[in-house]
Design an enzyme around this catalytic site. Structure first.
Site, short mmCIF file in Angstrom:
data_model
loop_
_atom_site.label_atom_id
_atom_site.label_comp_id
_atom_site.label_asym_id
_atom_site.label_seq_id
_atom_site.Cartn_x
_atom_site.Cartn_y
_atom_site.Cartn_z
N HIS A 21 -4.25 19.15 59.88
CA HIS A 21 -3.85 20.46 59.36
C HIS A 21 -4.01 20.41 57.85
O HIS A 21 -3.10 20.03 57.12
CB HIS A 21 -2.40 20.76 59.76
CG HIS A 21 -1.96 22.15 59.44
ND1 HIS A 21 -0.97 22.80 60.15
CD2 HIS A 21 -2.35 23.03 58.48
CE1 HIS A 21 -0.78 24.01 59.64
NE2 HIS A 21 -1.61 24.16 58.61
N HIS A 23 -6.15 22.63 54.75
CA HIS A 23 -7.03 23.73 54.31
C HIS A 23 -7.81 23.24 53.09
O HIS A 23 -7.20 22.91 52.07
CB HIS A 23 -6.20 24.97 53.96
CG HIS A 23 -5.40 25.47 55.12
ND1 HIS A 23 -5.91 26.39 56.02
CD2 HIS A 23 -4.15 25.18 55.54
CE1 HIS A 23 -4.99 26.64 56.94
NE2 HIS A 23 -3.92 25.91 56.69
N HIS A 201 -2.35 28.65 64.01
CA HIS A 201 -1.05 28.59 63.35
C HIS A 201 -0.09 29.48 64.14
O HIS A 201 -0.42 30.63 64.44
CB HIS A 201 -1.13 29.14 61.93
CG HIS A 201 -1.80 28.25 60.93
ND1 HIS A 201 -2.99 27.61 61.18
CD2 HIS A 201 -1.44 27.91 59.66
CE1 HIS A 201 -3.33 26.91 60.10
NE2 HIS A 201 -2.41 27.07 59.16
N GLU A 204 5.47 29.17 62.30
CA GLU A 204 5.79 28.69 60.94
C GLU A 204 6.83 29.66 60.38
O GLU A 204 8.00 29.36 60.29
CB GLU A 204 4.53 28.68 60.07
CG GLU A 204 4.79 28.29 58.62
CD GLU A 204 3.59 28.53 57.69
OE1 GLU A 204 3.63 28.00 56.57
OE2 GLU A 204 2.64 29.24 58.07
N ASP A 282 -1.36 20.23 54.79
CA ASP A 282 -1.55 21.69 54.71
C ASP A 282 -2.39 22.09 53.49
O ASP A 282 -3.61 22.21 53.58
CB ASP A 282 -0.20 22.40 54.73
CG ASP A 282 -0.28 23.85 55.18
OD1 ASP A 282 -1.38 24.33 55.51
OD2 ASP A 282 0.77 24.52 55.21
N ASP A 283 -1.74 22.29 52.35
CA ASP A 283 -2.42 22.68 51.10
C ASP A 283 -1.90 21.75 50.00
O ASP A 283 -1.07 22.15 49.17
CB ASP A 283 -2.11 24.15 50.75
CG ASP A 283 -2.60 25.10 51.83
OD1 ASP A 283 -3.79 25.43 51.80
OD2 ASP A 283 -1.80 25.49 52.69
#
Length: 338
Positions: A21, A23, A201, A204, A282-283
């Protein structure tokens, strides 16, 4: 044949793991953002990388997305996307990542006039040699923006047809609330027909019902985030019984206020319940750390044991879309890393 991990030793005390996961646009460090802005003649509304980094303070998902999309504007050419992916791969290898399945958001680029091929070919150029250079196998996941119309997603999938040999799966991201999975049933059916794997997703910021909907209406094999499943015991029982992988992102959950503090994260309870949980970043440039940083944070804030961290690493390989031979190789490396 030499096994790749002999040529790429792990840093001391770091477990081999998969990241599922991530990005790629969310790995854009301020320094690279400034370098690409300069290369492409773009003025950023920040004086220095430090000033930009201090803007990485978010009250919720939307405030993050606003900055995230603003900064994607520096990505214009194939070389920009190659440089972005390469910078991530170097950092990921140093964090023990042996396999990465990487999301990209084509609509965030085509919507501002960048051709889809520029994005895919630029990213792929870095990824295709990553195994030899970094000991890191990869997959590329085309992610649809859920706050855009479903017709846009269908058009994006059609436009991606010439590049599907470079793409392993489709995903669904961006603002979750008010954009249920059902909206994308048609494009997911088309992606499955095209031979792509399916993730989304869900759970969340959105309700637990979105998780069930992603499984039942989209046919996904893996849920990205999924932390709100804990509010629905029946759903938890189902996810445990079916061993549906959840790609949890602890630092992200705290930075976007889905969880107040890392100490309050439901991850230990999720492990205890028997869920197939994985840990991911994630980011990472926006959320304060890459995947090993998340592992270390969990050990510190929640007292996760070596066995629990090893289980998370094992789960990451079990949940990944690698072939059986690669999975066996990855699990053997983990087992040898005592």
């Amino acid at each position: 044949m030499t096994v790749s991990h002999h040529a790429h030793p792990l840093p001391e005390g770091v477990l081999p793991k998969a990241e599922l996961h991530l990005h790629i646009e969310g790995t854009l460090e301020p320094e690279l953002a400034f370098a690409l802005a300069e290369r492409n003649g773009i003025d950023l509304p920040y004086a220095t990388p430090e000033e930009l980094r201090s803007a990485y303070a978010f009250s919720d998902l939307q405030s993050f997305l606003n900055l995230y999309y603003q900064l994607t504007d520096v990505l214009r050419t194939e070389q920009d996307f190659t440089d972005l992916a390469e910078a991530y791969l170097v950092r990921a290898a140093a964090q023990g990542v042996r396999h990465a399945e990487i999301f990209f958001d084509p609509q965030a680029h085509t919507g501002r006039g960048v051709d889809l091929g520029t994005v895919v070919l630029g990213l792929s150029r870095a990824l295709e040699t990553s195994r030899e250079r970094h000991g890191l196998s990869t997959g590329l996941i085309l992610s649809f923006l859920r706050d855009l119309p479903a017709e846009d997603a269908l058009k994006t999938l059609a436009d991606a047809a010439p590049y599907l040999h470079l793409i392993s799966a489709v995903g669904l991201d961006s603002a979750e609330v008010g954009h249920p999975p059902a909206k994308f049933a048609e494009v997911y059916a088309a992606a499955k027909e095209a031979g792509l794997r399916l993730v989304a997703h869900a759970g969340e910021e959105g309700p637990p019902a979105y998780i069930a909907e992603a499984l039942d209406l989209l046919g996904v094999e893996r849920i990205d985030h999924g932390i709100r499943c804990m509010e629905d015991p029946e759903l938890v029982a189902r996810l445990v019984a079916e061993q549906v992988p959840l790609t949890v992102c602890p630092f992200s959950n705290v930075r976007l206020r889905c969880v107040d503090r890392l100490e309050d994260h439901p991850l230990p309870a999720m492990l205890e319940a028997g869920l197939l949980v994985t840990v991911n970043s994630d980011d990472p440039s926006y959320f304060g750390g890459y995947v090993e940083d998340n592992y270390r944070g969990l050990r510190q804030a929640l007292g996760l044991t070596d066995d629990q961290l090893r289980r998370l690493a094992r789960n990451s390989f079990l949940a990944s879309f690698v072939d059986d031979a690669r999975r066996a190789e990855l699990l053997a490396e983990l087992d040898a890393n005592q």
